[in-house]
Design a protein around this motif. Structure first.
Motif, PDB file in Angstrom:
ATOM      1  N   THR A   6       0.839  -1.203   0.000  1.00  0.00           N
ATOM      2  CA  THR A   6       0.000   0.000   0.000  1.00  0.00           C
ATOM      3  C   THR A   6       0.873   1.253   0.000  1.00  0.00           C
ATOM      4  N   PRO A   7       0.555   2.263  -0.797  1.00  0.00           N
ATOM      5  CA  PRO A   7       1.337   3.499  -0.807  1.00  0.00           C
ATOM      6  C   PRO A   7       1.416   4.140   0.579  1.00  0.00           C
ATOM      7  N   SER A   8       2.552   4.722   0.886  1.00  0.00           N
ATOM      8  CA  SER A   8       2.767   5.327   2.209  1.00  0.00           C
ATOM      9  C   SER A   8       1.731   6.383   2.535  1.00  0.00           C
ATOM     10  N   ASP A   9       1.347   7.185   1.531  1.00  0.00           N
ATOM     11  CA  ASP A   9       0.426   8.280   1.801  1.00  0.00           C
ATOM     12  C   ASP A   9      -0.998   7.804   2.086  1.00  0.00           C
ATOM     13  N   VAL A  14       2.233   4.787   8.822  1.00  0.00           N
ATOM     14  CA  VAL A  14       3.517   5.175   8.237  1.00  0.00           C
ATOM     15  C   VAL A  14       3.729   6.674   8.412  1.00  0.00           C
ATOM     16  N   LEU A  15       2.728   7.465   8.079  1.00  0.00           N
ATOM     17  CA  LEU A  15       2.850   8.922   8.172  1.00  0.00           C
ATOM     18  C   LEU A  15       3.050   9.387   9.607  1.00  0.00           C
ATOM     19  N   ARG A  19       6.856  13.123   8.865  1.00  0.00           N
ATOM     20  CA  ARG A  19       6.427  13.743   7.609  1.00  0.00           C
ATOM     21  C   ARG A  19       7.569  14.518   6.945  1.00  0.00           C
ATOM     22  N   GLY A  20       8.784  14.367   7.471  1.00  0.00           N
ATOM     23  CA  GLY A  20       9.900  15.107   6.915  1.00  0.00           C
ATOM     24  C   GLY A  20       9.957  16.512   7.482  1.00  0.00           C
ATOM     25  N   LYS A 139       4.628   4.052  -4.596  1.00  0.00           N
ATOM     26  CA  LYS A 139       4.547   3.592  -3.206  1.00  0.00           C
ATOM     27  C   LYS A 139       5.123   4.569  -2.194  1.00  0.00           C
ATOM     28  N   VAL A 140       6.314   5.144  -2.448  1.00  0.00           N
ATOM     29  CA  VAL A 140       6.902   6.044  -1.457  1.00  0.00           C
ATOM     30  C   VAL A 140       6.017   7.276  -1.303  1.00  0.00           C
ATOM     31  N   GLY A 141       6.063   7.875  -0.112  1.00  0.00           N
ATOM     32  CA  GLY A 141       5.236   9.046   0.155  1.00  0.00           C
ATOM     33  C   GLY A 141       5.813  10.312  -0.439  1.00  0.00           C
TER      34      GLY A 141
END
Length: 247
Positions: A6-9, A14-15, A19-20, A139-141
């Motif tokens: 599942t995509p991170s977003d 995951v989030l 969030r960086g 996939k990556v956010g």
């Protein structure tokens, strides 16, 4: 190859882990080398100057881009002085306060005899990061796109009130970051305040993606609220293959 999961977003768990912390971009756009020594400049900048910037805690990522003749031929918009842009260097900062240590480090490296004359500047800007989006297929956010291995970037400069986040739906666009230029001292930047810059991170050849983007951008620019300033594909530097992509 289709990546699993599942995509991170789309995953709150995951989030929730981060969030960086990138809030600010420093973007330097320049002409080609006046004596045709682009390869030598790219070698020096990539092996010496650019890595040193990462000793600064405020610098989280960096990205260097080059326009080739093939890229130039597919610019959707290239007005006035911006037509001279062939090199783009971007540093991703945690906050605008990181600019002072950035300048101090540059001076220190110069005092050590470690600097070459800069490429002729076209425009520099300090930008506040706004909207970010990633294509679910990668996939990556969206938060981690500056660290994702791009095949190229399609760069947009616009006078606009809305970010072009829908461009991630175009084949070959892995995601989009948009940012707005800040009012800063003239020694730091010359970009018009409020100008929007957008990075389309690409997982296909930028020349091929540019052809797909052109009709989509034409439709976007038909809106009276969006004025194009510059729109062009770029290649990233390939380390130790300095002459692979040059103007």
């Amino acid at each position: 190859m289709k990546l699993p999961g599942t995509p991170s977003d789309e995953r709150d768990d995951v989030l929730a882990e981060g969030r960086g912390d990138v809030t600010t971009l420093f973007v330097s756009m320049a002409r080609r080398h006046p004596e045709g020594a682009d390869v030598d400049y790219l070698r020096w900048h990539t092996l010496d100057h650019r890595p040193e910037q990462h000793r600064l805690s405020a610098v989280r990522a960096s990205l260097r881009l080059v326009s080739t003749p093939e890229c130039r031929a597919l610019r959707a918009c290239s007005r006035d002085r911006h037509d001279e842009i062939d090199h783009v260097m971007t540093y991703f900062f945690t906050d605008p306060g990181g600019m002072e240590p950035f300048l101090a480090l540059s001076k220190a490296l110069g005092n050590a005899g470690r600097k070459l004359p800069l490429l002729p500047p076209v425009e520099r800007g300090v930008y506040e990061v706004g909207e970010k989006v990633a294509a679910p297929r990668v996939k990556v956010g969206a938060d981690v796109l500056p660290w994702w291995p791009v095949r190229g970037v399609y760069l947009l400069l616009e006078s606009a009130n809305s970010a072009p986040t829908d461009l991630h739906q175009v084949d070959g666009v892995a995601g989009v970051w948009s940012a707005t230029s800040l009012p800063v001292e003239a020694r730091l930047a010359s970009a018009r305040v409020g100008q929007m810059i957008s990075y389309c991170f690409l997982d296909d050849d930028p020349v091929a993606v540019a052809e797909r983007l052109n009709p989509v951008l034409d439709k976007r620019w038909s809106d009276d609220d969006v004025e194009p300033i510059f729109a062009a594909p770029f290649y990233p530097i390939v380390p130790h293959e300095w002459d692979r992509y040059v103007p």
